[in-house]
Design a protein around this motif. Structure first.
Motif, mmCIF file in Angstrom:
data_model
loop_
_atom_site.group_PDB
_atom_site.id
_atom_site.type_symbol
_atom_site.label_atom_id
_atom_site.label_comp_id
_atom_site.label_asym_id
_atom_site.label_seq_id
_atom_site.Cartn_x
_atom_site.Cartn_y
_atom_site.Cartn_z
ATOM 1 N N VAL A 164 0.863 -1.185 0.000
ATOM 2 C CA VAL A 164 0.000 0.000 0.000
ATOM 3 C C VAL A 164 0.900 1.235 0.000
ATOM 4 N N LYS A 165 0.638 2.142 -0.926
ATOM 5 C CA LYS A 165 1.411 3.388 -1.006
ATOM 6 C C LYS A 165 0.447 4.560 -0.854
ATOM 7 N N ASP A 166 0.728 5.437 0.118
ATOM 8 C CA ASP A 166 -0.096 6.642 0.243
ATOM 9 C C ASP A 166 0.641 7.826 -0.377
ATOM 10 N N ALA A 167 -0.005 8.986 -0.373
ATOM 11 C CA ALA A 167 0.579 10.186 -0.992
ATOM 12 C C ALA A 167 1.896 10.560 -0.322
ATOM 13 N N PHE A 168 1.981 10.315 0.992
ATOM 14 C CA PHE A 168 3.199 10.672 1.730
ATOM 15 C C PHE A 168 4.396 9.856 1.240
ATOM 16 N N SER A 169 4.194 8.569 0.987
ATOM 17 C CA SER A 169 5.288 7.717 0.509
ATOM 18 C C SER A 169 5.714 8.118 -0.905
ATOM 19 N N ALA A 217 13.830 11.413 -13.097
ATOM 20 C CA ALA A 217 13.180 10.339 -12.336
ATOM 21 C C ALA A 217 12.056 10.903 -11.465
ATOM 22 N N ALA A 218 12.310 12.091 -10.876
ATOM 23 C CA ALA A 218 11.295 12.726 -10.028
ATOM 24 C C ALA A 218 10.063 13.075 -10.851
ATOM 25 N N CYS A 219 10.293 13.631 -12.044
ATOM 26 C CA CYS A 219 9.187 14.033 -12.927
ATOM 27 C C CYS A 219 8.377 12.810 -13.381
ATOM 28 N N LYS A 220 9.087 11.729 -13.675
ATOM 29 C CA LYS A 220 8.408 10.496 -14.096
ATOM 30 C C LYS A 220 7.507 9.965 -12.973
ATOM 31 N N MET A 221 8.041 9.986 -11.744
ATOM 32 C CA MET A 221 7.263 9.509 -10.599
ATOM 33 C C MET A 221 6.084 10.440 -10.331
ATOM 34 N N PHE A 222 6.314 11.739 -10.496
ATOM 35 C CA PHE A 222 5.260 12.740 -10.311
ATOM 36 C C PHE A 222 4.110 12.481 -11.293
ATOM 37 N N ASP A 223 4.469 12.165 -12.544
ATOM 38 C CA ASP A 223 3.455 11.886 -13.573
ATOM 39 C C ASP A 223 2.696 10.579 -13.298
ATOM 40 N N GLU A 224 3.376 9.624 -12.630
ATOM 41 C CA GLU A 224 2.764 8.315 -12.367
ATOM 42 C C GLU A 224 1.897 8.296 -11.110
ATOM 43 N N MET A 225 1.987 9.348 -10.308
ATOM 44 C CA MET A 225 1.220 9.378 -9.048
ATOM 45 C C MET A 225 -0.271 9.216 -9.303
ATOM 46 N N PRO A 226 -0.936 8.331 -8.552
ATOM 47 C CA PRO A 226 -2.385 8.156 -8.730
ATOM 48 C C PRO A 226 -3.158 9.422 -8.392
ATOM 49 N N ASN A 239 -1.092 15.810 -4.403
ATOM 50 C CA ASN A 239 -1.562 16.854 -3.494
ATOM 51 C C ASN A 239 -0.593 18.042 -3.567
ATOM 52 N N THR A 240 -0.833 19.054 -2.769
ATOM 53 C CA THR A 240 -0.006 20.266 -2.827
ATOM 54 C C THR A 240 1.446 19.958 -2.489
ATOM 55 N N GLN A 280 0.908 25.894 -12.909
ATOM 56 C CA GLN A 280 -0.025 24.761 -12.978
ATOM 57 C C GLN A 280 -0.492 24.284 -11.604
ATOM 58 N N VAL A 281 0.189 24.729 -10.524
ATOM 59 C CA VAL A 281 -0.176 24.259 -9.179
ATOM 60 C C VAL A 281 -1.628 24.639 -8.891
ATOM 61 N N PRO A 282 -2.495 23.642 -8.661
ATOM 62 C CA PRO A 282 -3.928 23.953 -8.498
ATOM 63 C C PRO A 282 -4.254 24.702 -7.208
ATOM 64 N N CYS A 283 -3.617 24.327 -6.108
ATOM 65 C CA CYS A 283 -3.897 24.973 -4.817
ATOM 66 C C CYS A 283 -2.579 25.419 -4.204
ATOM 67 N N LYS A 284 -2.151 26.612 -4.529
ATOM 68 C CA LYS A 284 -0.863 27.126 -4.027
ATOM 69 C C LYS A 284 -0.992 27.485 -2.551
ATOM 70 N N ASN A 285 -0.082 26.971 -1.737
ATOM 71 C CA ASN A 285 -0.058 27.352 -0.329
ATOM 72 C C ASN A 285 1.168 28.224 -0.055
ATOM 73 N N LEU A 286 1.402 28.531 1.194
ATOM 74 C CA LEU A 286 2.514 29.409 1.567
ATOM 75 C C LEU A 286 3.859 28.861 1.081
ATOM 76 N N ILE A 287 4.028 27.531 1.194
ATOM 77 C CA ILE A 287 5.294 26.916 0.774
ATOM 78 C C ILE A 287 5.489 27.064 -0.735
ATOM 79 N N SER A 288 4.433 26.904 -1.511
ATOM 80 C CA SER A 288 4.508 27.057 -2.971
ATOM 81 C C SER A 288 5.004 28.456 -3.333
ATOM 82 N N TRP A 289 4.352 29.463 -2.748
ATOM 83 C CA TRP A 289 4.718 30.854 -3.046
ATOM 84 C C TRP A 289 6.149 31.161 -2.587
#
Length: 559
Positions: free
Chosen positions: A172-177, A193-202, A205-206, A231-240
């Protein structure tokens, strides 16, 4: 009977009081109550007390309470280990675990979770591998929190293959993993590799977007970071804040300020990190009025002026020409770290106050703050700006001999420039020859500039040869040589150099850029740029000024 009921009620109430405890004063009072009523042997109450100590970073009280309990159970051990880790004593947490088997305590998943965190903080590779083995042995290999902790541990110790192995083994893999794995790839600079994994994420989240954003920012890929940020849908303080920092680190200070304004317009309130980053951008832009507003906003928001905010303010006021205010901020700081000392020394150096810079260096050492290479770049720059050759030599020697700091390119650049400006061209050239690494174009450029000042064609030719070998298309090197020949009326050589420039396709380029702040707005100007809305008025005024200069018999250097 009444006393017995009261004690029972107190025992029932204590855990709740400990959970709500928010000050060291209240914690001490509750500890006194625990000792007075002989509850210091109660594992459940001590467990809650240790949790409160951890939250308030009161490690001494925690360890004292832990030593008083006759037979601590595994939960008390876990709480004490968690307290050690939270109070930056990861080694003590590992030592506590070593003692547990002697008391025949069976570790739980929380025990291993604390151990993995401790190994990550140190980091302790061998111990971490051992903990991984114990996780397998105790049949906890499929525990989601432990698996994610192991992924993070292996990423931190740069064992990305092992991280990926743990990740792939997860049922079982959650968003945190997923996010931890992406962070690991970005940390090691493997953005593909990071981008590939980002694209494969089910499901992203932010945090997922922020991890990728931080990766692009860390690698200096501003274009990709900007594209992703949009493209970030919900920008938070860390994003900015990440985007503001990305622009600032890549010297796009206007863009950093514009992003900050957009963040405020989006209703996101900044934190101390955001404010320190924006103040740093104001420093580089020379935007004193905006910087002052940022400072006022920092105070109004109730942010403490800590060492990071303090060093940013010191740097901002110094770079904006207000060294006295910079010194006021410095002396007001209760705690000063290396960044604060370096900022104030650099400020004094750029304001042509070498004696004050030397004094600050002596006070820094007096306060047992060890100077580093950055400190001595500022000190040598102070010598350079004031032409203090002997002091520069002494400081360079002191840096190497007394502080065991190996000279880097910036230190040599300062020394070569200092010696060359003073006419000690042969000494400057000899110093370059002694360098343990290949000198860059800045160092050869400093020598060539010195040769131009003092009309030394012999050393100038050597510097020119090295410069053109490093960067044959750089026009400034050729123009320095042209200027040297022209000043000696050697027009044949001037023509020859210009002919060589034409032959090689070298064009005189000027990438200079300047800023001016008016009414809280920063205006940026680059050479040959006419995009500013008031360009025509500015050029007319410049022509008028040039006419006045000619009338005053000023002849510009046209070479």
């Amino acid at each position: 009977m009444i006393i017995s009921n009261a004690l029972a009620y107190l025992k029932h109430l204590l855990p709740s009081l400990l959970q709500k405890c928010s000050s060291s004063k209240d914690l001490k009072s509750l500890h006194a109550t625990i000792l007075k009523n002989n509850y210091h042997h109660e594992c459940f109450i001590i467990n809650q007390f240790l949790a409160a100590c951890s939250r308030l970073h009161q490690i001494d009280h925690a360890f004292f309470a832990f030593t008083q309990i006759a037979e601590p159970n595994v939960f008390v051990y876990n709480a004490m280990m968690g307290c050690f880790i939270n109070c930056s004593s990861a080694v003590d947490a590992l030592q506590l675990f070593v003692e547990m088997p002697k008391l025949e305590h069976q570790p739980t998943c929380h025990t291993f979770s604390h151990l993995i965190k401790a190994c990550t903080h140190i980091p302790a590779i061998g111990f971490g591998e051992g903990v991984h083995g114990q996780v397998r042995k105790n049949g906890l290999v499929c525990h989601l929190i432990l698996q994610t902790g192991l992924i993070d541990f292996y990423c931190i110790v740069h064992r990305i293959e092992d991280s990926r192995k743990v990740f792939d083994e997860m049922i079982v893999k959650d968003a945190f993993s997923w996010n931890t794995m992406i962070f690991g790839y970005t940390l090691l600079g493997d953005l593909n590799a990071a981008c590939k994994m980002f694209d494969e994420m089910p499901e992203r989240n932010t945090v997922s977007w922020n991890a990728m954003l931080a990766g692009y920012a860390r690698s200096g890929d501003v274009e990709s970071a900007t594209s992703l940020f949009k493209q970030v849908p919900c920008k938070n303080l860390i994003s900015w804040t990440t985007m503001i920092s990305c622009y600032s680190q890549n010297r796009l200070f206007n863009e950093a300020l514009e992003t900050f304004r957009a963040m405020k317009a989006a209703g996101i309130n900044p934190d101390k990190v955001t404010m320190a980053t924006v103040i740093s951008a104001c420093a580089h832009l020379g935007a004193l009025e905006i910087g002052r507003r940022m400072y006022r906003q920092t105070v109004l928001n109730g942010f403490a002026i800590d060492v990071y905010m303090g060093s940013a303010l010191i740097d901002m006021y110094a770079k904006c020409g207000s060294i006295e205010k910079s010194l006021v901020i410095f002396f007001k700081l209760e705690n000063k770290n290396l960044f604060c000392w370096n900022s104030v020394i650099d400020g004094l150096a750029m304001h042509g106050r070498p004696k004050d810079a030397f004094y600050m260096l002596s006070k820094m050492i007096e306060n047992r703050e060890k100077p580093n290479g950055v400190t001595f770049v500022s000190i040598l720059s102070a010598c350079n700006h004031s032409g203090l050759v002997e002091e520069g030599r002494r400081m360079f020697h002191r840096m190497v001999e007394f502080h065991s700091i190996a000279p880097e390119m910036e230190h040599y650049s300062c020394m070569v420039d200092l010696l060359a400006r003073a006419g000690l061209l042969q000494e400057a050239h000899d110093l370059i020859q002694k360098m343990v690494f290949v000198p860059n174009s800045v160092i050869w450029g400093a020598l060539l500039s010195g040769c131009k000042i003092h009309g030394n064609m012999e050393v100038g030719q050597i510097a020119m040869e090295r410069l053109t070998a490093l960067d044959p298309s750089k026009s400034s090197s050729y123009m320095l040589l042209v200027d040297m020949y022209a000043k000696q009326n050697r027009w044949t050589e001037v023509a020859a150099v210009r002919g060589k420039m034409n032959e090689m396709g070298v064009q005189k380029m000027s990438s200079g850029c300047s800023w001016i702040e008016m009414d809280g707005v920063v205006h940026e100007f680059a050479a040959t740029d006419t995009s500013h809305p008031s360009s025509e008025e500015i050029l007319l005024l410049l022509f008028e000024l040039f006419g006045h200069m000619k009338h005053a018999s000023f002849i510009p250097d046209i070479f």
